[in-house]
Design an enzyme around this catalytic site. Sequence first.
Site: not given
Length: 676
Positions: A61, A167, A169, A217, A255, A342, A661-662
């Site tokens: 955005g 979302e 906004y 959207r 959100h 992540q 922590d992958a």
Amino acid sequence: MYKHYPHMLAPLNLGYTTLKNRILMGSMHTGLEEQRNGFVKLAEYYKARARGGVALIVTGGFSPNHLGKIFPFAAKLQTKSEIKNHKLITNAVHAEGGKIALQILHAGRYSYHPFAVAPSRIKAPINRFTPFYMPGFLVDSTINDYSNCALSAQEAGYDGIEIMGSEGYLINQFLVNATNKRTDQWGGNFENRMRFPLEIIRRTREKVGNDFIIIYRLSLLDLVPNGSTFNETLQLAKAVEQAGATMINTGIGWHEAKIPTIATMVPRATFTFTTAKLKNEIKIPLITTNRINTPEVIEEILQRGDADMVSMARPFLADENFVIKAINNKSNEINTCIGCNQACLDHIFSKKLVSCLVNPFACHETTIVAKPVNKSKNIVVIGAGPAGLSAAVTAAKIGHNVTLYEKDPQIGGQFKLAKLIPGKEEFNETLRYFNVNIINYGIKLILNHEVTVNDIMHGNYDEVILATGVSPRVIDIPGIGHSKVVSYTDVIASKVNVGSNVAIIGAGGIGFDVAEFLLHDPQHKTTTQSFMQEWGIDASLRNKGGVLTAEQMSEHNPLRKIYLCQRKATKIGKNLGKTTGWIHRASLIRNKVVMLNNLNYIKIDDDGLHYKMNNELKILNVDNVVICAGQESNIKLVKELKQNNLKFHIIGGAYKALELDAKYAIEQGTKLVLTL
């Protein structure tokens, strides 16, 4: 017509242009937008996805003005001087035969700066700043800023724009009564409240002409109390079509919503029922989205007629060649997005550069480069967990000869346990991806073998990489050897029978996973229907915002009574993922897990777990105590190699075992072999 995935790979005629397939790369902010020379890097990032075959890309955005920026120095497109940078992106995408649209996003009350503006002066629960009220002249000038931004995008070479109307906004804030208390022409009844987005579309269409893509959207499911009703959404969709939009994309959840929408525990394609309900009501193409990550799922959605097109964002971080692999009928080679958040969303909300846990090259196309080597080396990798797998596969891809040892009967390391946790089944996909690459790149895989120093000394290897992983940390509590005490590895692997009352020592990520595991029957499988009922989603779309009332929610009857315990006085779950931690906490709370912090463990005996809290002695009368108190590096082989003066590299949990922590492990393994 393609025999495989015929619906997904069918072209979509928009009249003045044709999209080559039904896949849209959805908008995702990367952090490159604000970096010095970031547009050069963005151009390479989008170029790779265009080369990979996606029909239409939507950028992250960009605000149409200063007030709408999501944080103080966030990117915008408002002036002529800013157009030049965007041409780097559009030229790169067009050179690969792709199409790209710019997303225009005004954050409204989500703007994380003191000059945020909104339809009404109502603070968002996820923002510390209270927005200023937008007087009528500012509403009107903001609409012009949208249309001017679209015109600038056109001048920059974009094939279209996406107007971000979901979302939570700014546009969403105008649409919903709870955030729009105005009494002028922009508030009141729904016709007035939807005037703002419709006027944006109309003025934009007037400025850019007919041969330019305008995607709107649309929030099909707000997932907040007192959000839009489906009838209002339907009314808006029809008006958006009449106002001049080319396509309607869909957004799910504000959100601030307290319902997960894209995290890994959300079943695949959970929300396509919303577009299916809207599909026959409008004539322009309709795009569906959220937790769609394989060609098979896309084909099923389109074949069912739920939508005309599918939008995915994170799957193109995981694999830029998603589409071309599907075209070549090699979907088993796709590096599938596991929905972990992540390295993508957690990063962006922490103001870090976005990447991907399973693909550290994402957004680093100019800095992490895998070039074929001039001279092939014989490399041995010891340990087939995430770190070892990434090192082995990357090394083989660039031309090295690789031998991979694993002491267990199968690859995966800690991922073998992670995939057994309810809601983390997607981890299977990463192991499938690595298995396929082991075969494709001719890696010599040796299972059921614990490597010794002699193996290495007689192996004629040029490079030795240790990825021997971790073991559960042993803690010193009187009674730690009691029969009630079990290890998390044995619990998840179903090697022990666990009673109906359980205490878990350690409330990090593993403690939360074990709690989730113990709350479900081993045969449990989350379905779309059970997920929606559990999280309070109104599948009938009758309720405002698409959320069930408290009375409509079913009572939870967890399989076990669980106590999640930690020594630290800090909030339990404090260090969980920024965008998923709240989900894990909410799930455990709903299942009546008792969370206890600031504990001093005294002993474990037949009566259970003895502890002291606030200088008061207490006992948890439990059947079992599960130890999830961290990990220790497996360094036996490290010591032996040092004793024999042998050179080696060490990565993953064997290098650092403070927290599993992958993301770090896979990145470390990848980067290491590029330097050899």
